[in-house]
Design an enzyme around this catalytic site. Structure first.
Site, PDB file in Angstrom:
ATOM      1  N   ASP A  28       2.896  10.981   9.376  1.00  0.00           N
ATOM      2  CA  ASP A  28       1.784  11.267   8.471  1.00  0.00           C
ATOM      3  C   ASP A  28       0.418  10.916   9.066  1.00  0.00           C
ATOM      4  O   ASP A  28      -0.606  11.340   8.559  1.00  0.00           O
ATOM      5  CB  ASP A  28       1.987  10.637   7.077  1.00  0.00           C
ATOM      6  CG  ASP A  28       2.232   9.147   7.139  1.00  0.00           C
ATOM      7  OD1 ASP A  28       2.267   8.582   8.246  1.00  0.00           O
ATOM      8  OD2 ASP A  28       2.399   8.537   6.061  1.00  0.00           O
ATOM      9  N   ARG A  29       0.407  10.126  10.155  1.00  0.00           N
ATOM     10  CA  ARG A  29      -0.880   9.784  10.776  1.00  0.00           C
ATOM     11  C   ARG A  29      -1.154  10.650  12.007  1.00  0.00           C
ATOM     12  O   ARG A  29      -0.201  11.105  12.644  1.00  0.00           O
ATOM     13  CB  ARG A  29      -0.883   8.335  11.245  1.00  0.00           C
ATOM     14  CG  ARG A  29      -0.878   7.335  10.138  1.00  0.00           C
ATOM     15  CD  ARG A  29      -1.030   5.936  10.683  1.00  0.00           C
ATOM     16  NE  ARG A  29      -1.141   5.010   9.563  1.00  0.00           N
ATOM     17  CZ  ARG A  29      -1.638   3.792   9.637  1.00  0.00           C
ATOM     18  NH1 ARG A  29      -2.040   3.319  10.794  1.00  0.00           N
ATOM     19  NH2 ARG A  29      -1.722   3.024   8.574  1.00  0.00           N
ATOM     20  N   ASP A  88       2.267   9.209  14.119  1.00  0.00           N
ATOM     21  CA  ASP A  88       2.912   7.901  13.987  1.00  0.00           C
ATOM     22  C   ASP A  88       4.418   8.039  13.719  1.00  0.00           C
ATOM     23  O   ASP A  88       4.964   9.143  13.772  1.00  0.00           O
ATOM     24  CB  ASP A  88       2.231   7.072  12.893  1.00  0.00           C
ATOM     25  CG  ASP A  88       2.587   7.551  11.500  1.00  0.00           C
ATOM     26  OD1 ASP A  88       2.866   8.762  11.339  1.00  0.00           O
ATOM     27  OD2 ASP A  88       2.592   6.733  10.564  1.00  0.00           O
ATOM     28  N   ASP A 144       6.464   8.085  11.141  1.00  0.00           N
ATOM     29  CA  ASP A 144       6.999   9.020  10.139  1.00  0.00           C
ATOM     30  C   ASP A 144       6.167  10.286  10.014  1.00  0.00           C
ATOM     31  O   ASP A 144       6.389  11.088   9.098  1.00  0.00           O
ATOM     32  CB  ASP A 144       7.129   8.326   8.780  1.00  0.00           C
ATOM     33  CG  ASP A 144       5.788   7.833   8.262  1.00  0.00           C
ATOM     34  OD1 ASP A 144       4.911   7.494   9.087  1.00  0.00           O
ATOM     35  OD2 ASP A 144       5.606   7.789   7.037  1.00  0.00           O
ATOM     36  N   THR A 191       0.827  -1.211   0.000  1.00  0.00           N
ATOM     37  CA  THR A 191       0.000   0.000   0.000  1.00  0.00           C
ATOM     38  C   THR A 191       0.864   1.265   0.000  1.00  0.00           C
ATOM     39  O   THR A 191       0.526   2.266  -0.614  1.00  0.00           O
ATOM     40  CB  THR A 191      -0.917   0.017   1.247  1.00  0.00           C
ATOM     41  OG1 THR A 191      -1.550  -1.258   1.366  1.00  0.00           O
ATOM     42  CG2 THR A 191      -1.974   1.084   1.152  1.00  0.00           C
ATOM     43  N   GLU A 206      -8.332   9.011   5.282  1.00  0.00           N
ATOM     44  CA  GLU A 206      -8.568   7.574   5.401  1.00  0.00           C
ATOM     45  C   GLU A 206      -8.943   7.262   6.843  1.00  0.00           C
ATOM     46  O   GLU A 206      -8.497   7.953   7.766  1.00  0.00           O
ATOM     47  CB  GLU A 206      -7.310   6.790   5.064  1.00  0.00           C
ATOM     48  CG  GLU A 206      -6.851   6.933   3.634  1.00  0.00           C
ATOM     49  CD  GLU A 206      -5.674   6.010   3.342  1.00  0.00           C
ATOM     50  OE1 GLU A 206      -5.871   5.025   2.624  1.00  0.00           O
ATOM     51  OE2 GLU A 206      -4.569   6.254   3.848  1.00  0.00           O
ATOM     52  N   LYS A 243      -0.355  12.342   3.488  1.00  0.00           N
ATOM     53  CA  LYS A 243      -1.139  12.754   4.642  1.00  0.00           C
ATOM     54  C   LYS A 243      -0.193  13.425   5.629  1.00  0.00           C
ATOM     55  O   LYS A 243       1.013  13.232   5.558  1.00  0.00           O
ATOM     56  CB  LYS A 243      -1.874  11.572   5.253  1.00  0.00           C
ATOM     57  CG  LYS A 243      -1.006  10.387   5.608  1.00  0.00           C
ATOM     58  CD  LYS A 243      -1.891   9.179   5.911  1.00  0.00           C
ATOM     59  CE  LYS A 243      -1.058   7.963   6.204  1.00  0.00           C
ATOM     60  NZ  LYS A 243      -1.279   6.861   5.288  1.00  0.00           N
ATOM     61  N   SER A 280       6.504   3.398   8.528  1.00  0.00           N
ATOM     62  CA  SER A 280       5.373   4.174   9.041  1.00  0.00           C
ATOM     63  C   SER A 280       5.043   3.871  10.498  1.00  0.00           C
ATOM     64  O   SER A 280       5.855   4.097  11.381  1.00  0.00           O
ATOM     65  CB  SER A 280       4.174   3.926   8.128  1.00  0.00           C
ATOM     66  OG  SER A 280       3.123   4.765   8.457  1.00  0.00           O
ATOM     67  N   HIS A 281       3.879   3.290  10.730  1.00  0.00           N
ATOM     68  CA  HIS A 281       3.385   3.059  12.090  1.00  0.00           C
ATOM     69  C   HIS A 281       3.795   1.687  12.619  1.00  0.00           C
ATOM     70  O   HIS A 281       3.407   1.338  13.723  1.00  0.00           O
ATOM     71  CB  HIS A 281       1.873   3.164  12.062  1.00  0.00           C
ATOM     72  CG  HIS A 281       1.292   2.273  10.997  1.00  0.00           C
ATOM     73  ND1 HIS A 281       1.360   2.609   9.672  1.00  0.00           N
ATOM     74  CD2 HIS A 281       0.715   1.066  11.059  1.00  0.00           C
ATOM     75  CE1 HIS A 281       0.833   1.624   8.956  1.00  0.00           C
ATOM     76  NE2 HIS A 281       0.433   0.680   9.777  1.00  0.00           N
TER      77      HIS A 281
HETATM   78  C1  G1P Z   1      -2.690   0.834   5.906  1.00  0.00           C
HETATM   79  C2  G1P Z   1      -3.963   1.644   5.991  1.00  0.00           C
HETATM   80  C3  G1P Z   1      -4.060   2.578   4.804  1.00  0.00           C
HETATM   81  C4  G1P Z   1      -2.809   3.460   4.737  1.00  0.00           C
HETATM   82  C5  G1P Z   1      -1.560   2.599   4.754  1.00  0.00           C
HETATM   83  C6  G1P Z   1      -0.301   3.444   4.854  1.00  0.00           C
HETATM   84  O1  G1P Z   1      -2.688   0.062   4.730  1.00  0.00           O
HETATM   85  O2  G1P Z   1      -5.097   0.807   6.059  1.00  0.00           O
HETATM   86  O3  G1P Z   1      -5.200   3.357   4.916  1.00  0.00           O
HETATM   87  O4  G1P Z   1      -2.803   4.227   3.574  1.00  0.00           O
HETATM   88  O5  G1P Z   1      -1.589   1.717   5.880  1.00  0.00           O
HETATM   89  O6  G1P Z   1      -0.283   4.245   5.996  1.00  0.00           O
HETATM   90  P1  G1P Z   1      -3.155  -1.468   4.676  1.00  0.00           P
HETATM   91  O7  G1P Z   1      -2.309  -2.210   5.667  1.00  0.00           O
HETATM   92  O8  G1P Z   1      -4.580  -1.499   5.084  1.00  0.00           O
HETATM   93  O9  G1P Z   1      -2.941  -1.884   3.251  1.00  0.00           O
HETATM   94 ZN    ZN Z   2       3.027   6.789   8.560  1.00  0.00          ZN
END
Ligand code: G1P
Ligand code: ZN
Length: 539
Positions: A280-281, A276, A278, A17, A362, A375, A112-113
């Site tokens: 962006d959340r 989070d 990095d 993603t 999102e 984001k 990311s997170h």
């Molecule tokens: C997850 C979130 C999605 C976000 C992505 C990156 O992806 O659900 O909204 O854009 O992290 O932060 P997923 O693991 O669902 O593919």
């Molecule tokens: Zn992130």
């Protein structure tokens, strides 16, 4: 000094993603980073003469990977690399710096997170000229290249000192070490009413921002404490650490527990927020009050007039299909366009570039606008502060007034984690085949009104993307099923549950949604197929 190193391909370097995301130990294998970066450069036709932005969220292995990337970039004759000081840069700041410098690309080293550390996760996100992450077409080409790579080029030199600001040259490549915070802060000052927010803090308003030992700490201290005047100590966990101090840097009710406990205690400040790994959340809280990300997007949109940068009018608004439909009602009321896209921020970018949308978001704690192409966690926090400063209301009152006006979308996401990949894939295939038979089926008080795979047709590049399966009910409730594209072990099935109530707006969310969640389990035969009787994580 340029070495050509023979290598053998890894077969798992496919982006999900948001970029490539793996266990740290996977990325630490010999030539893993080298293969990926050289393949990326090859797949985009080489980087000779180009400028890239480079940095990461400071997680474990950032320091090693960043040096490798610099040396590969030099060997591939990149013209210039703009690198965050000490290798740090938040995802939103990277997008801003890329756009400001009209750079050709950007690499953010982050998962990311996801947790960090040697047993945590690592990742690389790749942004293109527009400031947003590359399209699936490009990531497919990179993936294809990773499967056939036989050698990479690397410059043989000492590690570059990234602690000092300024320009240095390695061969013909200019390496500029910058302080990414300065540009970012300036951009925020241009968007929001800093004077109003300053006055709010002066009046005694209190906040806590939890940076979760990740990249936004220094940005938050500068903006909230030093510029806006929040009392010293308002920003917690502000020193970025390679393992995030053991925290799972995902700003939600489960992982940002310290902040959540504080906000639900009698000593709660007026406002709470977290970002989070990095940056962006974002998560937004009031006193004993949580704002769902879906509501947050809708509320920011409904209140755009309070923000100097948007007060003269906004384009449309967009959300991922899995996000609740709250913002849809706002768009209707404001008479602006409304779009629904697949999960992943990259799908918003064409809509922003073509001036179709200003805001997007999102359910996964991501909100942003066309000021950049990612984001933006701190942006969302400032937007809320600006609304609170302008309306003089509490967070809870802003949300309750919103529900009063539009009704409430009760919403939860149920994650079923670490499912065997084959089982998960089969569940989705079988469910998709079953969708056409669901219309009219009754499950307790719920009757299916329509069921379909979500397919997005991008109005700008005409591409089509399928992402998730949607089941709608006659009373306006919805279930969305999809597989995560960011996990690093097994498959995660995400089930998104939403129910709309025009008048009953102060019920308990879990009570409201549990019957529908049971229906979701039943329709997809989740227990029979996975052995799980309930979700591992509910957010
Ligand atoms: C997850 C979130 C999605 C976000 C992505 C990156 O992806 O659900 O909204 O854009 O992290 O932060 P997923 O693991 O669902 O593919
Ligand atoms: Zn992130």
């Amino acid at each position: 000094m340029i070495k050509n190193v023979a290598t053998t391909p890894y077969v798992d370097q496919k982006m999900g993603t948001a970029g490539i995301r793996k266990k740290s130990r996977t990325v630490m294998q010999e030539n893993y980073v080298e293969n990926f970066i050289q393949s990326l450069f090859d797949a985009i036709g080489g980087v000779e003469g180009q400028t890239f932005v480079l940095g990461g969220d400071g997680r474990y292995y950032n320091d090693v990977a960043i040096q490798k990337i610099i040396k590969i970039a030099v060997a591939n004759k990149m013209k210039k690399l703009i690198v965050g000081q000490n290798g740090y840069i938040s995802t939103p700041a990277s997008s801003k710096i890329l756009l400001k410098n009209k750079a050709d690309g950007g690499l953010v080293l982050s998962a990311s997170h996801n947790p960090g550390g040697v047993d945590g996760d690592f990742g690389i996100k790749y942004a293109v000229k527009s400031g947003g992450q590359c399209s699936s077409k490009i990531s497919d080409a990179i993936y294809a290249r990773t499967k056939e790579i036989t050698s990479y080029k690397i410059y043989d030199c000492e590690n570059v000192d990234l602690s000092k600001l300024g320009i240095q040259y390695i061969a013909d490549t200019e390496i500029e070490v910058i302080d990414p915070i300065t540009d970012y802060v300036e951009m925020m000052q241009q968007i929001f009413d800093f004077e109003a927010i300053k006055a709010l803090f002066k009046s005694g308003f209190t906040m806590v921002f939890d940076a979760m030992n990740a990249v936004t700490g220094p940005y938050a201290v500068k903006i909230f404490e030093q510029i806006l005047g929040a009392p010293k100590g308002s920003v917690k966990n502000f020193v970025p650490m390679p393992d995030f101090g053991g925290l799972h840097p995902d700003p939600n009710l489960i992982y940002a527990k310290e902040l959540v406990d504080l906000m639900y205690s009698d000593n709660a400040p007026d406002f709470g927020a977290a970002n989070d790994g990095d940056g962006d959340r974002n998560m937004i809280l009031g006193r004993k009050f949580f704002v769902t990300p879906s509501d947050s997007l809708a509320i920011l949109t409904d209140n755009y007039k309070y923000i100097p940068a948007y007060k003269d009018g906004i384009y449309g608004v967009a959300k991922s299909a899995a996000t609740s439909t709250a913002v849809c009602r706002v768009a209707k009321e404001l008479g602006i366009d409304y779009y629904e896209v697949p999960t992943g921020w990259k799908y918003f970018c064409n809509l922003m570039d073509s001036k179709r949308i200003t805001f997007c978001g999102e359910e996964s704690f991501g909100t942003g606008s066309n000021h950049i192409r990612e984001k933006d966690g701190i942006w969302a926090v400032l937007f809320w502060l600006n609304i609170l400063a302008a309306t003089k209301k509490s967070v809870a009152d802003v949300v309750k007034d919103f529900w009063e006006k539009y009704g409430r979308n009760y919403y939860l996401r149920y994650d079923f984690e670490s499912i065997d990949n084959t089982v998960a894939d089969k569940l989705m295939v079988d469910l998709e085949n079953k969708l056409s038979t669901l219309k009219g089926q009754k499950y307790g008080k719920y009757t299916v009104s329509e069921a379909y795979p979500f397919v997005y047709h991008d109005p700008v590049d005409n591409s089509s993307t399928k992402n998730g399966l949607i089941v709608c009910f006659e009373d306006g409730s919805r279930i969305v099923y999809r597989l995560s594209g960011t996990g690093t072990s097994g498959a995660t099935l995400r089930v998104y549950i939403e129910a709309y109530e025009k008048h009953k707006t102060s019920e308990d969310t879990v009570n409201m949604l549990t019957p529908l969640a049971d229906v979701a389990l039943q329709i997809a035969q989740i227990t029979e197929r996975t052995g799980k009787i309930k979700a591992d994580v509910i957010t």
